[in-house]
Design a protein around this motif. Structure first.
Motif, PDB file in Angstrom:
ATOM      1  N   VAL A 152       0.744  -1.092  -0.050  1.00  0.00           N
ATOM      2  CA  VAL A 152       0.056   0.186  -0.006  1.00  0.00           C
ATOM      3  C   VAL A 152       0.817   1.359  -0.115  1.00  0.00           C
ATOM      4  N   SER A 153       0.461   2.642  -0.688  1.00  0.00           N
ATOM      5  CA  SER A 153       1.185   3.365  -0.700  1.00  0.00           C
ATOM      6  C   SER A 153       1.201   4.003   0.965  1.00  0.00           C
ATOM      7  N   ASN A 154       2.205   5.140   1.007  1.00  0.00           N
ATOM      8  CA  ASN A 154       2.168   5.730   1.994  1.00  0.00           C
ATOM      9  C   ASN A 154       1.788   7.111   2.101  1.00  0.00           C
ATOM     10  N   GLN A 155       1.064   7.352   0.101  1.00  0.00           N
ATOM     11  CA  GLN A 155       1.362   9.168   0.047  1.00  0.00           C
ATOM     12  C   GLN A 155       0.108   9.922  -0.045  1.00  0.00           C
ATOM     13  N   GLU A 156      -0.131  10.169   0.438  1.00  0.00           N
ATOM     14  CA  GLU A 156      -1.848  10.583   0.936  1.00  0.00           C
ATOM     15  C   GLU A 156      -2.045  11.610  -0.454  1.00  0.00           C
ATOM     16  N   SER A 157      -1.028  11.884  -1.339  1.00  0.00           N
ATOM     17  CA  SER A 157      -1.480  12.443  -2.220  1.00  0.00           C
ATOM     18  C   SER A 157      -3.006  11.588  -3.289  1.00  0.00           C
ATOM     19  N   ARG A 158      -2.594  10.136  -3.058  1.00  0.00           N
ATOM     20  CA  ARG A 158      -3.266   9.053  -3.827  1.00  0.00           C
ATOM     21  C   ARG A 158      -3.854   8.748  -2.568  1.00  0.00           C
ATOM     22  N   PRO A 159      -4.850   9.035  -2.467  1.00  0.00           N
ATOM     23  CA  PRO A 159      -5.965   8.091  -0.836  1.00  0.00           C
ATOM     24  C   PRO A 159      -6.152   6.849  -1.264  1.00  0.00           C
ATOM     25  N   ILE A 160      -6.895   6.792  -2.811  1.00  0.00           N
ATOM     26  CA  ILE A 160      -7.580   5.912  -2.538  1.00  0.00           C
ATOM     27  C   ILE A 160      -6.242   4.306  -2.690  1.00  0.00           C
ATOM     28  N   LEU A 161      -4.787   4.765  -3.101  1.00  0.00           N
ATOM     29  CA  LEU A 161      -3.895   3.411  -2.907  1.00  0.00           C
ATOM     30  C   LEU A 161      -3.332   3.904  -1.828  1.00  0.00           C
ATOM     31  N   THR A 162      -3.420   3.896  -0.902  1.00  0.00           N
ATOM     32  CA  THR A 162      -3.008   3.735   1.017  1.00  0.00           C
ATOM     33  C   THR A 162      -3.614   2.348   1.235  1.00  0.00           C
ATOM     34  N   GLY A 163      -5.168   2.174   0.484  1.00  0.00           N
ATOM     35  CA  GLY A 163      -6.095   0.926   0.637  1.00  0.00           C
ATOM     36  C   GLY A 163      -5.846  -0.347   0.305  1.00  0.00           C
ATOM     37  N   VAL A 164      -6.272  -1.238   0.557  1.00  0.00           N
ATOM     38  CA  VAL A 164      -6.371  -2.562   0.062  1.00  0.00           C
ATOM     39  C   VAL A 164      -7.804  -2.798  -0.666  1.00  0.00           C
ATOM     40  N   HIS A 165      -7.764  -3.180  -1.413  1.00  0.00           N
ATOM     41  CA  HIS A 165      -8.363  -3.302  -2.853  1.00  0.00           C
ATOM     42  C   HIS A 165      -9.560  -4.874  -2.449  1.00  0.00           C
ATOM     43  N   LEU A 166     -10.856  -4.813  -1.723  1.00  0.00           N
ATOM     44  CA  LEU A 166     -11.157  -6.587  -2.127  1.00  0.00           C
ATOM     45  C   LEU A 166     -12.014  -6.197  -2.400  1.00  0.00           C
ATOM     46  N   THR A 167     -12.312  -7.417  -3.547  1.00  0.00           N
ATOM     47  CA  THR A 167     -13.524  -7.959  -4.379  1.00  0.00           C
ATOM     48  C   THR A 167     -14.068  -9.496  -3.768  1.00  0.00           C
ATOM     49  N   ILE A 168     -15.058  -9.224  -3.415  1.00  0.00           N
ATOM     50  CA  ILE A 168     -15.602 -10.741  -3.259  1.00  0.00           C
ATOM     51  C   ILE A 168     -16.304 -11.374  -3.614  1.00  0.00           C
ATOM     52  N   GLY A 169     -16.493 -13.001  -4.620  1.00  0.00           N
ATOM     53  CA  GLY A 169     -17.580 -12.812  -5.433  1.00  0.00           C
ATOM     54  C   GLY A 169     -17.808 -14.112  -5.775  1.00  0.00           C
ATOM     55  N   ASN A 170     -18.287 -15.087  -6.252  1.00  0.00           N
ATOM     56  CA  ASN A 170     -17.871 -16.601  -6.871  1.00  0.00           C
ATOM     57  C   ASN A 170     -16.996 -17.652  -6.338  1.00  0.00           C
ATOM     58  N   GLY A 171     -17.634 -17.424  -5.051  1.00  0.00           N
ATOM     59  CA  GLY A 171     -16.241 -18.333  -4.572  1.00  0.00           C
ATOM     60  C   GLY A 171     -15.023 -17.529  -4.287  1.00  0.00           C
ATOM     61  N   GLN A 172     -14.790 -15.968  -4.283  1.00  0.00           N
ATOM     62  CA  GLN A 172     -13.278 -16.146  -4.678  1.00  0.00           C
ATOM     63  C   GLN A 172     -13.711 -14.946  -3.633  1.00  0.00           C
ATOM     64  N   LEU A 173     -12.068 -14.616  -2.946  1.00  0.00           N
ATOM     65  CA  LEU A 173     -11.761 -13.776  -1.599  1.00  0.00           C
ATOM     66  C   LEU A 173     -10.396 -12.850  -3.246  1.00  0.00           C
ATOM     67  N   VAL A 174     -10.691 -11.541  -3.414  1.00  0.00           N
ATOM     68  CA  VAL A 174      -9.415 -11.013  -4.360  1.00  0.00           C
ATOM     69  C   VAL A 174      -8.828 -10.169  -3.370  1.00  0.00           C
ATOM     70  N   ALA A 175      -7.783  -9.998  -3.090  1.00  0.00           N
ATOM     71  CA  ALA A 175      -6.700  -8.736  -2.403  1.00  0.00           C
ATOM     72  C   ALA A 175      -6.215  -8.316  -3.100  1.00  0.00           C
ATOM     73  N   VAL A 176      -5.894  -7.093  -3.353  1.00  0.00           N
ATOM     74  CA  VAL A 176      -4.673  -6.467  -4.313  1.00  0.00           C
ATOM     75  C   VAL A 176      -4.195  -4.824  -3.631  1.00  0.00           C
ATOM     76  N   ALA A 177      -3.071  -4.442  -3.383  1.00  0.00           N
ATOM     77  CA  ALA A 177      -2.830  -3.692  -3.043  1.00  0.00           C
ATOM     78  C   ALA A 177      -1.647  -2.946  -3.762  1.00  0.00           C
ATOM     79  N   THR A 178      -1.568  -2.307  -4.140  1.00  0.00           N
ATOM     80  CA  THR A 178      -0.365  -1.427  -4.909  1.00  0.00           C
ATOM     81  C   THR A 178       0.066   0.163  -4.655  1.00  0.00           C
ATOM     82  N   ASP A 179       1.378   1.027  -4.839  1.00  0.00           N
ATOM     83  CA  ASP A 179       1.507   2.332  -4.460  1.00  0.00           C
ATOM     84  C   ASP A 179       2.097   2.968  -6.054  1.00  0.00           C
ATOM     85  N   SER A 180       1.887   2.288  -6.660  1.00  0.00           N
ATOM     86  CA  SER A 180       2.304   2.049  -8.056  1.00  0.00           C
ATOM     87  C   SER A 180       4.055   1.950  -8.653  1.00  0.00           C
TER      88      SER A 180
END
Length: 379
Positions: A152-180
């Motif tokens: 995850v990013s530590n830069q508040e200039s792109r707040p969305i990247l300070t989080g982990v993206h979770l998608t849940i469905g179709n029997g799967q949980l997918v977690a993604v993080a990137t700071d570019s």
């Protein structure tokens, strides 16, 4: 409000909720710890508005040894109260709330009086129902968190990247993080996710705190969502976090689908070599190491350099090397984080070009975990 309790039991709960209490808050009462005592339990709550942690101490549990004289509630200044409790002389302590929220804390021959606040002024925690709640093994959730929050990013200039993206469905949980500059993606096969449909972004800091609070004696964690909150229930602990608003970038297009060079290492051995090379790179302003792969000669060499201090060159031990020759430079700290998250396994590193992102996957489970690192241009 008055109760007596075993001090070690109380300190364990206190340590958990204290993770959510900050001295830097715009809401003064949130620097305090809320205690609510009913006939059945003592509930401790800490919050910084972004995360809230609530721990329930069951009055019917013999191990807690909670003796209730009168019910009630109070908010106490967290920092000084915690320091006092940890230094009390006896194995048991008694807390007695008197007039004007004066709170008397006694243990052995010690007696402290602390000024409290009206608990009715403490912000209410959101009510999150159990509709479509899902259960995840605690150790698996903790591993997923530790393998993704590193990116995850530590830069508040792109707040969305300070989080982990979770998608849940179709029997799967997918977690993604990137700071570019790097990316971590972890996939879980979950029967509980068969009928679920969630797409949320949880602050990385919240998940890191959750990982620290998960006790080894908790087997499963229940997860509940609302529009702007997520609740994790682990035994007697409830962990609330706000969700980030916005759209997470599409990361699927960032992951290469083919490679020109692949090499397999034992992850601990590669990690140790990267750590040695970074001893020199950390002395330089650009903090870069270089990896040179020669498929014809079947050699892999890593280089670290600092103009002011010196350099290091090491021939790496590997299990397999195929494809084109390659010279690539990268930030060793990103590589160290990725390798540490993989643990004791064999890792396959796949490259497409010297200036294109490369991937690290565990050889035995390539479909469920991938780390991606962007190389550094050195010319």
């Amino acid at each position: 409000m008055k109760f007596t309790i075993t001090r070690n039991t109380f300190i364990k709960a206190l340590n958990d909720v204290s993770r959510a209490i900050s001295t830097k808050t715009t809401i003064p009462i949130l620097t305090g710890l809320r205690l609510v005592l009913t006939d059945s339990a003592l509930v401790l709550t800490g919050s910084d508005a972004d995360i809230s942690i609530e721990v329930r101490i069951d009055a019917n549990s013999e191990t807690n040894d909670l003796q209730i004289e009168s019910t009630g509630s109070i908010v106490l200044p967290a920092r000084i109260f915690t320091e006092v409790v940890k230094r009390l002389p006896d194995a048991r302590m008694t807390l007695d709330v008197q007039e004007n929220f004066q709170t008397v804390l006694t243990s052995g021959s010690a007696e402290f009086t602390i000024n409290g606040l009206d608990a009715n002024n403490y912000p209410r925690l959101p009510e999150i129902g159990a509709d479509q709640a899902m259960t995840v093994p605690a150790d698996v959730l903790q591993q997923l968190i530790n393998q993704t929050v590193i990116a995850v990013s530590n830069q508040e200039s792109r707040p969305i990247l300070t989080g982990v993206h979770l998608t849940i469905g179709n029997g799967q949980l997918v977690a993604v993080a990137t700071d570019s500059h790097r990316l971590a993606q972890r996939t879980l096969e979950l029967a509980a996710a068969a009928d679920a449909d969630y797409d949320v972004i949880i602050p990385g800091k919240s998940l890191a705190e959750l990982s620290h609070t998960l006790s080894p004696d908790v087997d499963n964690v229940e997860i509940r969502f609302t529009d702007n909150q997520v609740l994790f229930i682990a035994g007697d602990l409830s962990f609330y976090s706000r969700l980030l608003e916005g759209n997470y970038p599409d990361t699927t297009r960032l992951i290469p689908t083919s490679s020109t060079t692949t090499i397999r290492f034992d992850a601990p051995a590669l990690l140790a070599a990267i750590q040695r090379a970074s001893l020199m790179s950390h002395q330089s302003t650009n903090n870069v190491v270089r990896l040179s792969l020669d498929t014809a000669a079947q050699t892999a060499t890593i280089f670290g350099n600092s103009p002011d201090v010196g350099n290091v060159e090491e021939a790496l031990q590997f299990n397999d090397l195929t494809g084109d020759n390659l010279d690539i430079s990268f930030n060793p700290d990103y590589m160290k984080d990725a390798l540490q998250s993989l643990g004791q396994t064999e890792v396959e590193v796949a490259f497409t070009a010297p200036l294109r992102p490369f991937t690290l996957v565990p050889s035995a489970d390539q479909a469920h975990f991938i780390q991606l690192i962007t190389p550094v241009r050195t010319f």
